[in-house]
Design an enzyme around this catalytic site. Sequence first.
Site, PDB file in Angstrom:
ATOM      1  N   ARG A  36       0.823  -1.275  -0.182  1.00 22.28           N
ATOM      2  CA  ARG A  36       0.098   0.014   0.085  1.00 22.28           C
ATOM      3  C   ARG A  36       0.900   1.330  -0.089  1.00 22.28           C
ATOM      4  NH1 ARG A  36      -2.858  -4.171   2.046  1.00 22.28           N
ATOM      5  NH2 ARG A  36      -4.936  -4.358   2.063  1.00 22.28           N
ATOM      6  N   ARG A 132      -5.402 -18.194  -8.569  1.00 23.68           N
ATOM      7  CA  ARG A 132      -6.429 -17.739  -7.534  1.00 23.68           C
ATOM      8  C   ARG A 132      -7.443 -16.961  -8.138  1.00 23.68           C
ATOM      9  NH1 ARG A 132      -2.230 -15.065  -3.277  1.00 23.68           N
ATOM     10  NH2 ARG A 132      -4.326 -15.177  -2.006  1.00 23.68           N
ATOM     11  N   SER A 178     -12.774  -9.456   3.234  1.00 23.12           N
ATOM     12  CA  SER A 178     -11.471  -9.517   2.509  1.00 23.12           C
ATOM     13  C   SER A 178     -11.006  -8.074   2.301  1.00 23.12           C
ATOM     14  CB  SER A 178     -11.557 -10.094   1.024  1.00 23.12           C
ATOM     15  OG  SER A 178     -10.638  -9.784   0.358  1.00 23.12           O
ATOM     16  N   GLN A 180      -8.577  -7.236   0.619  1.00 22.07           N
ATOM     17  CA  GLN A 180      -8.387  -7.196  -0.741  1.00 22.07           C
ATOM     18  C   GLN A 180      -9.328  -6.625  -1.427  1.00 22.07           C
ATOM     19  OE1 GLN A 180      -6.296 -10.843  -1.946  1.00 22.07           O
ATOM     20  NE2 GLN A 180      -4.625 -10.449  -0.716  1.00 22.07           N
ATOM     21  N   ASP A 331      -3.698 -15.489   7.603  1.00 21.56           N
ATOM     22  CA  ASP A 331      -2.506 -15.935   7.209  1.00 21.56           C
ATOM     23  C   ASP A 331      -1.705 -16.604   8.120  1.00 21.56           C
ATOM     24  OD1 ASP A 331      -2.796 -15.144   4.338  1.00 21.56           O
ATOM     25  OD2 ASP A 331      -1.825 -13.109   5.044  1.00 21.56           O
ATOM     26  N   LYS A 358      -6.092 -19.350  -1.137  1.00 21.71           N
ATOM     27  CA  LYS A 358      -4.774 -18.854  -0.805  1.00 21.71           C
ATOM     28  C   LYS A 358      -3.958 -19.226  -1.875  1.00 21.71           C
ATOM     29  CE  LYS A 358      -4.623 -15.760   2.160  1.00 21.71           C
ATOM     30  NZ  LYS A 358      -4.990 -14.719   2.091  1.00 21.71           N
TER      31      LYS A 358
END
Length: 454
Positions: A36, A132, A178, A180, A331, A358
């Site tokens: 980021r 993915r 999420s 993302q 994670d 993942k």
Amino acid sequence: MSSTGHAVSPVPALAGRSPALKGRVRVPGDKSVSHRALIFGALTIGETRISGLLEGEDVLNTAKACAALGAQVERVGEGEWRVHGVGVGGLRAPEGVLDFGNAGTGSRLMMGMVAGNPITATFDGDASLRRRPMRRILDPLEKMGVEVLQAAEGGRLPLTLRGPQQLVPITYESPVASAQIKSAVLLAGLGAPGETTVIEKEASRDHTERMLTHFGAEVTVEAYGEHGRKVTLKGRPELKPAPIRVPADPSSAAFPLVAALIVAGSEVVIEGMMTNPLRTGLLITLKEMGADIAFENERVEGGESVADIRVHASTLKGVNVPAERAPSMIDEYPVLAVAAAFATGETRMNGLAELRVKESDRLAAVADGLTQAGVAFRIEGDDLIVEGTGAAPGGGTVATHMDHRIAMSFLVMGLATDKPLKVDDISFIATSFPTFLAQMRGLGAVIESEAGAA
């Protein structure tokens, strides 16, 4: 295979029972914040200075992509970078394909970044990233007016996007928790007039919201339901350069932390680790299991709370991990499964559907690894139940499935198993933690690798 089609030779490694781990370590900068920092630096007008950047392959691929889109990106020292941005809406069309290697975060966030510009860009990655799911990102972007000119089956990479002349602001309720998805929509929303809103039923990592505020955007965050959040961004801000010091990554810190808990007699201090409450699910869970973990020298750096974490080897007991904790430790489940193997009693990890999409099917990969280590477990739906006995036999070979966290988790496990534990490939560790072997060995870990891999 690499994304260019060349085979990468696997590098196996063997972890064996280790003496007490001792020392202080600062793990690399947080991966989420590093991605980021580069992206937001590229969207400001002027120069952003970044220190402590994670220089793993994933983040370096994001840096290359930012440069390909017109930003000036320069490394000026170890972890020290300068980004001269082009402003919101100022990206140029890249001349070639944007290759993200193994970086799911970089590719998904930059789809949102590109969406706010009337340009065409093609996104690709390695064999793992090509598997993915990207449809979850493309759905909201298409609602905002982005065209998907081409994509592999199921909306996967490689895919080509074209941003519209003017994006449409939307209110989007994310189907899963999420960061993302949320970040891609908010990054796109920078280029849209009016307000763009993302609603989450379960709060995910909030690094994007914090960084938007750090760079001068107008963001409001409200509670939504029992565990959720409603995030609203005012579009078309002029982002102003602001220095960023990247805190140490809690997902990377998880490996020396769990190693110190399970190797008898250990005492390890992890310096400057991010303690953002949306990232501390693992610490909460380990403390519930009886882990001796203390926070020291708590402070704020670059808008994020950090502390030094002191860990002593501990006697652990099995616990029940609620599903709503998953977004704050998604994670860390592979290495939590390792800790659970050395606990006494059953540890039940609930609601792990997200692990199936993942870098690998992490739920299946963890199950395979536990089998190789001789640890009893069962899977019920999306729940993983590890039947801990306080010890683990080891002796097998773990297939890593091109997944850096599987590789590191089972190397940590091998430090305390009765017999050494082998992993079939550690080459992918460099995507997130290039100094892992050197730092673990520096604490006293016994890990042998072929080809002199660092």
